[in-house]
Design a protein around this motif. Structure first.
Motif, PDB file in Angstrom:
ATOM      1  N   PHE A  24       0.861  -1.181   0.000  1.00 44.87           N
ATOM      2  CA  PHE A  24       0.000   0.000   0.000  1.00 44.87           C
ATOM      3  C   PHE A  24       0.895   1.228   0.000  1.00 44.87           C
ATOM      4  O   PHE A  24       1.826   1.320   0.806  1.00 44.87           O
ATOM      5  N   GLU A  25       0.619   2.158  -0.898  1.00 41.60           N
ATOM      6  CA  GLU A  25       1.376   3.403  -0.963  1.00 41.60           C
ATOM      7  C   GLU A  25       0.404   4.571  -1.063  1.00 41.60           C
ATOM      8  O   GLU A  25      -0.606   4.486  -1.764  1.00 41.60           O
ATOM      9  N   SER A  26       0.731   5.632  -0.362  1.00 40.96           N
ATOM     10  CA  SER A  26      -0.010   6.884  -0.454  1.00 40.96           C
ATOM     11  C   SER A  26       1.023   8.000  -0.624  1.00 40.96           C
ATOM     12  O   SER A  26       1.339   8.725   0.321  1.00 40.96           O
ATOM     13  N   PRO A  27       1.567   8.142  -1.824  1.00 40.91           N
ATOM     14  CA  PRO A  27       2.733   9.007  -2.027  1.00 40.91           C
ATOM     15  C   PRO A  27       2.469  10.501  -1.831  1.00 40.91           C
ATOM     16  O   PRO A  27       3.402  11.245  -1.537  1.00 40.91           O
ATOM     17  N   ASN A  28       1.239  10.944  -1.961  1.00 38.43           N
ATOM     18  CA  ASN A  28       0.962  12.377  -1.848  1.00 38.43           C
ATOM     19  C   ASN A  28       0.220  12.751  -0.570  1.00 38.43           C
ATOM     20  O   ASN A  28      -0.347  13.846  -0.484  1.00 38.43           O
ATOM     21  N   ALA A  29       0.197  11.851   0.399  1.00 41.12           N
ATOM     22  CA  ALA A  29      -0.417  12.184   1.686  1.00 41.12           C
ATOM     23  C   ALA A  29       0.546  13.097   2.431  1.00 41.12           C
ATOM     24  O   ALA A  29       1.765  12.959   2.288  1.00 41.12           O
ATOM     25  N   SER A  73      -1.418  10.788  -7.769  1.00 41.46           N
ATOM     26  CA  SER A  73      -1.685   9.503  -7.127  1.00 41.46           C
ATOM     27  C   SER A  73      -2.137   9.707  -5.679  1.00 41.46           C
ATOM     28  O   SER A  73      -1.438  10.325  -4.886  1.00 41.46           O
ATOM     29  N   ALA A  74      -3.321   9.185  -5.359  1.00 42.26           N
ATOM     30  CA  ALA A  74      -3.817   9.213  -3.981  1.00 42.26           C
ATOM     31  C   ALA A  74      -3.320   7.965  -3.254  1.00 42.26           C
ATOM     32  O   ALA A  74      -2.770   8.054  -2.165  1.00 42.26           O
ATOM     33  N   PHE A  75      -3.538   6.806  -3.881  1.00 45.50           N
ATOM     34  CA  PHE A  75      -3.004   5.575  -3.316  1.00 45.50           C
ATOM     35  C   PHE A  75      -2.838   4.524  -4.392  1.00 45.50           C
ATOM     36  O   PHE A  75      -3.415   4.603  -5.469  1.00 45.50           O
ATOM     37  N   LEU A  76      -2.009   3.542  -4.054  1.00 47.47           N
ATOM     38  CA  LEU A  76      -1.758   2.390  -4.905  1.00 47.47           C
ATOM     39  C   LEU A  76      -1.763   1.160  -4.004  1.00 47.47           C
ATOM     40  O   LEU A  76      -1.072   1.136  -2.987  1.00 47.47           O
ATOM     41  N   VAL A  77      -2.574   0.180  -4.364  1.00 46.16           N
ATOM     42  CA  VAL A  77      -2.621  -1.084  -3.623  1.00 46.16           C
ATOM     43  C   VAL A  77      -2.282  -2.201  -4.598  1.00 46.16           C
ATOM     44  O   VAL A  77      -2.868  -2.287  -5.675  1.00 46.16           O
ATOM     45  N   GLU A  78      -1.333  -3.032  -4.212  1.00 43.86           N
ATOM     46  CA  GLU A  78      -1.000  -4.224  -4.993  1.00 43.86           C
ATOM     47  C   GLU A  78      -1.134  -5.418  -4.059  1.00 43.86           C
ATOM     48  O   GLU A  78      -0.583  -5.414  -2.954  1.00 43.86           O
TER      49      GLU A  78
END
Length: 160
Positions: A24-29, A73-78
């Motif tokens: 899980f990534e939230s790069p712009n939080a 990008s808000a979030f990325l889930v893999e």
């Protein structure tokens, strides 16, 4: 005689469902939280399988979900949701459909729940992924494979 009939009966058993990989990534939080929440959500999915023994298969369902707000990008889930299945007595076509459609269909609800949990833990609104018709996806993949094979045969045919 009863043993002979049992040997010919197809067998299917789910032996284990497990989470193989999760990110899980939230790069712009936290900047993302200050914007109006109107995300563009995209989901890519893939399935693969691997034979573990004569009658045992691992099936891996991979989902990649991206959410963007204003092209950021808000979030990325893999996630890789996997299962081990015991499968006996199927012809090759039935086995391929079971591995390509039926097993991923069993795995998807687990992946969907994990994605939703991760998104909520990332402080985003719940993301309830829509059901996926793996039978239709499998049928389309078979159709494309057949078309590609027919195209190759036509290309290899001698020209008069």
């Amino acid at each position: 005689m009863a043993e002979e009939q049992n040997a010919q009966q197809p067998k299917f058993a789910l032996q284990r469902i497990y989470l193989k990989d999760l990110s899980f990534e939230s790069p712009n939080a936290p900047a993302t939280f200050q914007q109006e929440w109107k995300p563009q959500v995209n989901m890519d999915l893939n399935t693969e399988n691997k034979q573990l023994s004569e009658n045992q298969w691992e099936v891996i369902l991979t989902l990649t979900i991206t959410a963007k707000v204003d092209d950021k990008s808000a979030f990325l889930v893999e996630i890789q949701q996997a299962g081990v299945f015991l499968i006996e007595g199927l012809n090759p076509q039935q086995l391929a459909q079971t591995l390509g459609a039926f097993c991923p269909n069993l795995l998807f609800p687990y992946a969907r729940e994990t994605v939703d949990t991760m998104v909520v833990k990332g402080s985003f609104p719940a993301l309830m992924l829509q059901p996926v018709n793996f039978d239709a996806i499998y049928a389309e993949a078979v159709r494309r494979k057949q078309q590609a094979a027919a195209g190759e045969e036509a290309a290899e045919a001698p020209k008069h």
